[in-house]
Design an enzyme around this catalytic site. Structure first.
Site, PDB file in Angstrom:
ATOM      1  N   TYR A 279      -5.033   8.485  -6.484  1.00 48.45           N
ATOM      2  CA  TYR A 279      -3.944   7.278  -5.844  1.00 48.45           C
ATOM      3  C   TYR A 279      -4.063   7.021  -4.324  1.00 48.45           C
ATOM      4  CZ  TYR A 279       0.384   5.318  -4.394  1.00 48.45           C
ATOM      5  OH  TYR A 279       1.502   4.344  -3.891  1.00 48.45           O
TER       6      TYR A 279
ATOM      7  N   LYS B 190      -5.317   3.641  -2.089  1.00 46.57           N
ATOM      8  CA  LYS B 190      -4.740   3.044  -1.089  1.00 46.57           C
ATOM      9  C   LYS B 190      -5.456   3.188  -0.004  1.00 46.57           C
ATOM     10  CE  LYS B 190      -0.963   1.846  -3.558  1.00 46.57           C
ATOM     11  NZ  LYS B 190      -0.785   0.490  -3.765  1.00 46.57           N
TER      12      LYS B 190
ATOM     13  N   SER C  92       0.758  -1.120   0.030  1.00 46.93           N
ATOM     14  CA  SER C  92      -0.013   0.015  -0.128  1.00 46.93           C
ATOM     15  C   SER C  92       0.949   1.289   0.085  1.00 46.93           C
ATOM     16  CB  SER C  92      -0.850   0.016   1.062  1.00 46.93           C
ATOM     17  OG  SER C  92      -1.954   1.063   1.292  1.00 46.93           O
TER      18      SER C  92
END
Length: 272
Positions: A148, A152, A134
């Site tokens: 993004y 995550k 991650s």
């Protein structure tokens, strides 16, 4: 005894570094890549200890076939390192539908498909270690990385739940959460949105804040990752780098203070 390790996204970056280190110490590695030719150097150096597997993690059926192939070839899979993913730089308003969906398809759904495919193998074995790569941006966020960040955060939420669900099967689960490292995550493998000048000040501040010292050296992550793999009691959350911890400490302290400020209002909203 040597371990059998499946690594996705092993053609470059962390995946290639860790695959090489594991092979050098005598483990056997199933390495996946979209372009299998990117794994030729591993095969040339390590021979049958490495099994190259062509795979696009976005293809769920191909993922299940790949995991079955690896399990049949080696007879077991001790560790999964779910590493495939890429960075998308740009303000949220700038991001196209195609870019947003592509980011989630690889970073979240691709990871989910590999996780789902490995679970029957590890349940049958009664053991295994699932390691999701991650980011510390799954715990805090930065501007210009909104989609993004979201991918995550989704990985972290999924993985925390997974850890609780599979503990009784003897399966360990960890999240590797690096701060920025000098891999091509922010270079050749990254994607950029079309800039909107309205966000130029935000973008400039973001890039000016990333000093050379804030980027870690990828090669020096290897001992830490080997220690994680070998641990009898690995952590669920495993930070990599010197930047992540102080940032998290500051952000979480501010978050707790904000919760405290609004606690009475929140409790009153419960109604009884």
């Amino acid at each position: 005894m040597s371990k059998i390790i499946l690594i996705t996204g092993a053609s470059r970056g962390f995946g290639k570094l860790w695959a090489t280190a594991l092979l050098k110490r005598g483990d056997k590695v199933a390495a996946t890549a979209r372009n299998i030719d990117d794994l030729n150097d591993l095969v040339a150096e390590f021979g049958t200890a490495v099994l190259p597997v062509q795979l696009n993690v976005n293809d769920r059926s191909a993922v299940f076939e790949a995991v079955e192939k690896v399990n049949n070839h080696f007879g077991r899979i001790d560790v999964l390192i779910n590493n495939a993913g890429f960075g998308l730089f740009g303000a949220i308003e700038e991001t196209t539908e195609e870019q947003a969906r592509a980011q989630m398809e690889t970073n979240f759904f691709g990871l989910l498909w590999v996780t789902q495919a490995i679970l029957p193998v590890m349940r049958a074995q009664g053991n295994g270690h699932i390691i999701q790569v991650s980011s510390f941006l799954g715990l805090v966020s930065l501007p210009i990385l909104g989609i993004y960040n979201a991918s995550k955060y989704a990985v972290n939420g999924l993985t925390e739940t997974l850890a609780a669900e599979v503990k009784g099967f003897g399966i360990k689960v960890s999240l590797i959460e690096p701060n920025g490292f000098s891999t091509d995550w922010s270079g050749a493998s990254a994607f950029q949105t079309e800039p909107n000048e309205a966000y130029a000040p935000v973008r400039d501040a973001f890039f000016k804040g990333a000093t050379p010292d804030s980027w870690g050296n990828p090669e020096t992550t290897t001992p830490a990752v080997l220690k994680l793999i070998d641990s009898e009691n690995p952590p669920l959350h495993f930070l990599l780098g010197k930047v992540a911890y102080p940032v998290l400490k500051e952000v979480y302290a501010a978050r707790l203070a904000e919760f405290e400020d609004w606690k009475d209002v929140a409790v009153a909203a419960h109604g009884h």
